[in-house]
Design a protein around this motif. Structure first.
Motif, PDB file in Angstrom:
ATOM      1  N   LYS A   6      -7.346 -18.005  -1.818  1.00  0.00           N
ATOM      2  CA  LYS A   6      -6.990 -17.688  -3.215  1.00  0.00           C
ATOM      3  C   LYS A   6      -6.948 -16.176  -3.342  1.00  0.00           C
ATOM      4  CE  LYS A   6      -8.888 -18.457  -7.890  1.00  0.00           C
ATOM      5  NZ  LYS A   6     -10.015 -19.087  -8.628  1.00  0.00           N
ATOM      6  N   ALA A   7      -5.825 -15.661  -3.885  1.00  0.00           N
ATOM      7  CA  ALA A   7      -5.693 -14.206  -4.060  1.00  0.00           C
ATOM      8  C   ALA A   7      -5.167 -13.920  -5.459  1.00  0.00           C
ATOM      9  CB  ALA A   7      -4.729 -13.649  -3.016  1.00  0.00           C
ATOM     10  N   HIS A   8      -5.686 -12.848  -6.049  1.00  0.00           N
ATOM     11  CA  HIS A   8      -5.317 -12.497  -7.419  1.00  0.00           C
ATOM     12  C   HIS A   8      -4.237 -11.412  -7.441  1.00  0.00           C
ATOM     13  CE1 HIS A   8      -8.671 -14.550  -9.729  1.00  0.00           C
ATOM     14  NE2 HIS A   8      -8.933 -14.832  -8.465  1.00  0.00           N
ATOM     15  N   THR A   9      -3.469 -11.371  -8.524  1.00  0.00           N
ATOM     16  CA  THR A   9      -2.457 -10.311  -8.643  1.00  0.00           C
ATOM     17  C   THR A   9      -3.169  -8.992  -8.948  1.00  0.00           C
ATOM     18  OG1 THR A   9      -2.275 -10.760 -10.993  1.00  0.00           O
ATOM     19  CG2 THR A   9      -0.644 -11.798  -9.585  1.00  0.00           C
ATOM     20  N   ASN A  10      -2.421  -7.907  -8.741  1.00  0.00           N
ATOM     21  CA  ASN A  10      -2.980  -6.593  -9.085  1.00  0.00           C
ATOM     22  C   ASN A  10      -1.923  -5.790  -9.824  1.00  0.00           C
ATOM     23  OD1 ASN A  10      -1.586  -4.466  -7.226  1.00  0.00           O
ATOM     24  ND2 ASN A  10      -2.064  -6.183  -5.845  1.00  0.00           N
ATOM     25  N   ILE A  11      -2.379  -4.897 -10.658  1.00  0.00           N
ATOM     26  CA  ILE A  11      -1.468  -4.003 -11.383  1.00  0.00           C
ATOM     27  C   ILE A  11      -1.727  -2.588 -10.916  1.00  0.00           C
ATOM     28  CG2 ILE A  11      -0.946  -3.052 -13.696  1.00  0.00           C
ATOM     29  CD1 ILE A  11       0.040  -5.898 -13.321  1.00  0.00           C
ATOM     30  N   ALA A  12      -0.650  -1.896 -10.517  1.00  0.00           N
ATOM     31  CA  ALA A  12      -0.811  -0.524 -10.030  1.00  0.00           C
ATOM     32  C   ALA A  12      -1.044   0.429 -11.198  1.00  0.00           C
ATOM     33  CB  ALA A  12       0.430  -0.107  -9.259  1.00  0.00           C
ATOM     34  N   LEU A  13      -2.039   1.260 -11.065  1.00  0.00           N
ATOM     35  CA  LEU A  13      -2.289   2.322 -12.061  1.00  0.00           C
ATOM     36  C   LEU A  13      -1.631   3.618 -11.577  1.00  0.00           C
ATOM     37  CD1 LEU A  13      -6.061   1.556 -12.788  1.00  0.00           C
ATOM     38  CD2 LEU A  13      -4.023   0.548 -13.846  1.00  0.00           C
ATOM     39  N   ILE A  14      -1.625   3.791 -10.245  1.00  0.00           N
ATOM     40  CA  ILE A  14      -0.841   4.864  -9.599  1.00  0.00           C
ATOM     41  C   ILE A  14       0.132   4.105  -8.695  1.00  0.00           C
ATOM     42  CG2 ILE A  14      -0.870   6.826  -8.006  1.00  0.00           C
ATOM     43  CD1 ILE A  14      -2.207   7.449 -10.712  1.00  0.00           C
ATOM     44  N   LYS A  15       1.411   4.274  -8.946  1.00  0.00           N
ATOM     45  CA  LYS A  15       2.408   3.361  -8.388  1.00  0.00           C
ATOM     46  C   LYS A  15       2.772   3.629  -6.930  1.00  0.00           C
ATOM     47  CE  LYS A  15       3.050   1.503 -12.503  1.00  0.00           C
ATOM     48  NZ  LYS A  15       2.402   0.207 -12.846  1.00  0.00           N
ATOM     49  N   TYR A  16       3.003   2.533  -6.234  1.00  0.00           N
ATOM     50  CA  TYR A  16       3.672   2.552  -4.917  1.00  0.00           C
ATOM     51  C   TYR A  16       5.160   2.526  -5.247  1.00  0.00           C
ATOM     52  CZ  TYR A  16       5.858  -0.516  -1.282  1.00  0.00           C
ATOM     53  OH  TYR A  16       6.694  -1.125  -0.371  1.00  0.00           O
ATOM     54  N   TRP A  17       5.885   3.592  -4.857  1.00  0.00           N
ATOM     55  CA  TRP A  17       7.305   3.597  -5.216  1.00  0.00           C
ATOM     56  C   TRP A  17       8.074   4.339  -4.132  1.00  0.00           C
ATOM     57  CZ3 TRP A  17      10.101   0.512  -7.777  1.00  0.00           C
ATOM     58  CH2 TRP A  17      11.376   0.850  -8.254  1.00  0.00           C
ATOM     59  N   GLY A  18       8.352   3.598  -3.051  1.00  0.00           N
ATOM     60  CA  GLY A  18       9.146   4.180  -1.966  1.00  0.00           C
ATOM     61  C   GLY A  18       8.516   3.888  -0.614  1.00  0.00           C
ATOM     62  N   LYS A  19       9.404   3.646   0.358  1.00  0.00           N
ATOM     63  CA  LYS A  19       8.933   3.360   1.716  1.00  0.00           C
ATOM     64  C   LYS A  19       9.370   4.472   2.652  1.00  0.00           C
ATOM     65  CE  LYS A  19       9.295  -1.701   1.340  1.00  0.00           C
ATOM     66  NZ  LYS A  19       9.871  -1.791  -0.033  1.00  0.00           N
ATOM     67  N   ARG A  20       8.530   4.701   3.683  1.00  0.00           N
ATOM     68  CA  ARG A  20       8.966   5.580   4.774  1.00  0.00           C
ATOM     69  C   ARG A  20       9.400   4.740   5.964  1.00  0.00           C
ATOM     70  NH1 ARG A  20       3.137   5.918   5.419  1.00  0.00           N
ATOM     71  NH2 ARG A  20       2.569   5.622   7.619  1.00  0.00           N
ATOM     72  N   ASN A  21       9.100   3.413   5.894  1.00  0.00           N
ATOM     73  CA  ASN A  21       9.522   2.486   6.957  1.00  0.00           C
ATOM     74  C   ASN A  21       9.696   1.111   6.328  1.00  0.00           C
ATOM     75  OD1 ASN A  21       9.298   0.350   8.943  1.00  0.00           O
ATOM     76  ND2 ASN A  21       8.721   1.937  10.440  1.00  0.00           N
ATOM     77  N   GLU A  22      10.953   0.641   6.288  1.00  0.00           N
ATOM     78  CA  GLU A  22      11.271  -0.631   5.622  1.00  0.00           C
ATOM     79  C   GLU A  22      10.708  -1.822   6.406  1.00  0.00           C
ATOM     80  OE1 GLU A  22      13.439   0.716   2.305  1.00  0.00           O
ATOM     81  OE2 GLU A  22      13.348  -1.411   2.841  1.00  0.00           O
ATOM     82  N   SER A 139       2.507  -4.268  -2.117  1.00  0.00           N
ATOM     83  CA  SER A 139       1.422  -4.362  -3.117  1.00  0.00           C
ATOM     84  C   SER A 139       0.436  -5.472  -2.780  1.00  0.00           C
ATOM     85  CB  SER A 139       2.023  -4.601  -4.507  1.00  0.00           C
ATOM     86  OG  SER A 139       2.911  -5.715  -4.467  1.00  0.00           O
ATOM     87  N   ALA A 140       0.848  -6.410  -1.906  1.00  0.00           N
ATOM     88  CA  ALA A 140      -0.061  -7.516  -1.538  1.00  0.00           C
ATOM     89  C   ALA A 140      -1.280  -7.003  -0.794  1.00  0.00           C
ATOM     90  CB  ALA A 140       0.682  -8.545  -0.686  1.00  0.00           C
ATOM     91  N   CYS A 141      -1.115  -5.866  -0.118  1.00  0.00           N
ATOM     92  CA  CYS A 141      -2.254  -5.370   0.707  1.00  0.00           C
ATOM     93  C   CYS A 141      -3.436  -4.977  -0.160  1.00  0.00           C
ATOM     94  CB  CYS A 141      -1.800  -4.224   1.599  1.00  0.00           C
ATOM     95  SG  CYS A 141      -1.704  -2.612   0.802  1.00  0.00           S
ATOM     96  N   ARG A 142      -3.161  -4.729  -1.449  1.00  0.00           N
ATOM     97  CA  ARG A 142      -4.243  -4.320  -2.369  1.00  0.00           C
ATOM     98  C   ARG A 142      -5.010  -5.517  -2.905  1.00  0.00           C
ATOM     99  NH1 ARG A 142       0.118  -0.675  -5.285  1.00  0.00           N
ATOM    100  NH2 ARG A 142       0.229  -2.565  -6.537  1.00  0.00           N
ATOM    101  N   SER A 143      -4.377  -6.706  -2.883  1.00  0.00           N
ATOM    102  CA  SER A 143      -5.012  -7.899  -3.482  1.00  0.00           C
ATOM    103  C   SER A 143      -6.100  -8.499  -2.597  1.00  0.00           C
ATOM    104  CB  SER A 143      -3.957  -8.965  -3.785  1.00  0.00           C
ATOM    105  OG  SER A 143      -3.305  -8.662  -4.999  1.00  0.00           O
ATOM    106  N   ILE A 144      -6.308  -7.910  -1.419  1.00  0.00           N
ATOM    107  CA  ILE A 144      -7.385  -8.399  -0.546  1.00  0.00           C
ATOM    108  C   ILE A 144      -8.733  -8.121  -1.213  1.00  0.00           C
ATOM    109  CG2 ILE A 144      -8.434  -8.166   1.763  1.00  0.00           C
ATOM    110  CD1 ILE A 144      -5.530  -9.326   1.677  1.00  0.00           C
ATOM    111  N   TYR A 145      -8.759  -7.025  -1.992  1.00  0.00           N
ATOM    112  CA  TYR A 145     -10.025  -6.626  -2.625  1.00  0.00           C
ATOM    113  C   TYR A 145      -9.957  -6.827  -4.135  1.00  0.00           C
ATOM    114  CZ  TYR A 145     -10.624  -4.287   1.868  1.00  0.00           C
ATOM    115  OH  TYR A 145     -10.719  -4.020   3.210  1.00  0.00           O
ATOM    116  N   GLY A 146     -11.116  -6.924  -4.757  1.00  0.00           N
ATOM    117  CA  GLY A 146     -11.199  -7.028  -6.213  1.00  0.00           C
ATOM    118  C   GLY A 146     -11.416  -5.657  -6.831  1.00  0.00           C
ATOM    119  N   GLY A 147     -11.366  -5.627  -8.176  1.00  0.00           N
ATOM    120  CA  GLY A 147     -11.647  -4.389  -8.901  1.00  0.00           C
ATOM    121  C   GLY A 147     -10.588  -3.321  -8.642  1.00  0.00           C
TER     122      GLY A 147
END
Ligand SMILES: O=C(O)C[C@@](O)(CF)CCOP(=O)(O)OP(=O)(O)O
Length: 324
Positions: A6-22, A139-147
């Protein structure tokens, strides 16, 4: 082997916006998010040597070929890592109003990564699990943790140092995150396409990179000091700068609708009355309004007055990955 996560969604407060490697989904900048208590995905993965291909069920229905292909691509990573060549049956239930276009990709891929890793005997956790989830959706990599969670962009080309780390667990600081849903018919430019076009064509992108690194440091300080006003000001400025970059893209695009601006206006009026409320917006017209729990009722009531507001979901900081 079978496993459910079970994994929860997360909302970015400081955004991920752009890749250096697709391909490896490596970001150009670090980001910071808050995991939500209310929205989550539960995913079961079962590897079985009888199967001749992967199958994927989403909310009880067999998923489309396109969606199933995405799951197979992800499971291939797990098979590579584990050496387990068997196919799997995957079933996911989204407790996220996906119809509203909430970024269920974050909770979806985090739950898939955790369940597949466990079912294949990999038993990944922490950084390694975060890196696996990142390969599904950044953004999924952030949902591993809470808070409160920081995704450290890393500098290595192989992505071995690009993963999320916990900043502050959910019990340590309660905030109210009001996910405001508006009517929206506009064709959605998915975040993956939106950030690609922006990185490749927007003259404002370099300004974004410089500002977001600074704002990340300010946001982390604000969290450390539990300074809500500083955090709110910083997250709102960051969201607006992210959206400003899209206006400079070629061709230009933007996610906001009239109702988006109406909500921003109401929130600014609340602030002029001394109520600390701030907005953040992702790749869509919906707005998340963040305030302290003591102001939640007042903010909720004010936003409910807006005709174009369809629904408001009240969220609070939520937990990281769990296994059922
Ligand atoms: O969540 C944030 O930091 C900000 C955004 O939501 C946009 F506002 C980006 C999310 O991008 P995602 O869906 O993770 O992209 P992928 O790596 O191409 O799958």
């Amino acid at each position: 082997m079978k496993a459910t996560a079970k994994a929860h969604t997360n909302i970015a407060l400081i955004k991920y916006w752009g890749k250096r490697n697709e391909e490896l989904i490596l970001p150009t900048n670090s980001s910071l998010s808050i995991t939500l208590d209310r929205f989550y995905t539960e995913t079961t993965v079962e590897f079985n040597e009888q199967l001749t291909s992967d199958s994927f069920y989403l909310n009880g229905e067999q998923a489309s070929e396109k969606e199933t292909l995405k799951v197979t691509k992800f499971l291939n990573l797990v098979r590579e890592l584990s050496g387990d060549t068997r196919h799997a049956t995957v079933s996911s239930t989204n407790h996220v109003p996906t119809a509203a276009g909430f970024a269920s990709s974050a909770s979806g891929y985090a739950a898939l990564a955790a369940a597949a890793s466990k079912a294949s005997g990999l038993q990944l956790e922490g950084e390694e699990l975060s890196k696996l989830a990142r390969r599904g959706s950044g953004s999924a990599c952030r949902s591993i943790y809470g808070g409160f969670v920081e995704w450290q962009k890393g500098t290595k080309d192989d992505g071995s140092d690009s993963y999320a780390v916990p900043i502050l667990e959910q019990e340590a600081w309660d905030l109210s995150i009001l996910s405001v849903m508006i009517e929206s018919k506009q064709k959605k430019i998915l975040s993956r396409e939106g950030m690609k076009r922006t990185v490749e064509t927007s003259p404002f992108y370099d300004g974004w990179l410089k500002a977001t690194e600074e704002e990340l440091q300010i946001a982390k300080k604000a969290i450390e000091k539990r300074d809500f006003e500083l955090l709110g000001e910083t997250l709102e400025k960051n969201a607006f700068k992210m959206h400003a970059t899209t206006l400079g893209a070629d061709p230009p695009f933007f996610y906001w609708q009239p109702a988006t601006l109406e909500i921003i206006d109401y929130v600014q009026q609340l602030r002029s009355q001394g109520v600390l409320a701030y907005v953040t917006i992702d790749a869509g017209p919906n707005v998340k309004v963040i305030c302290e729990p003591k102001d939640e009722q007042k903010v909720y009531q004010t936003l409910s007055e807006i005709d174009s507001v369809k629904e408001i979901f009240v969220c609070h900081p939520g937990p990281g990955i769990s296994y059922l």
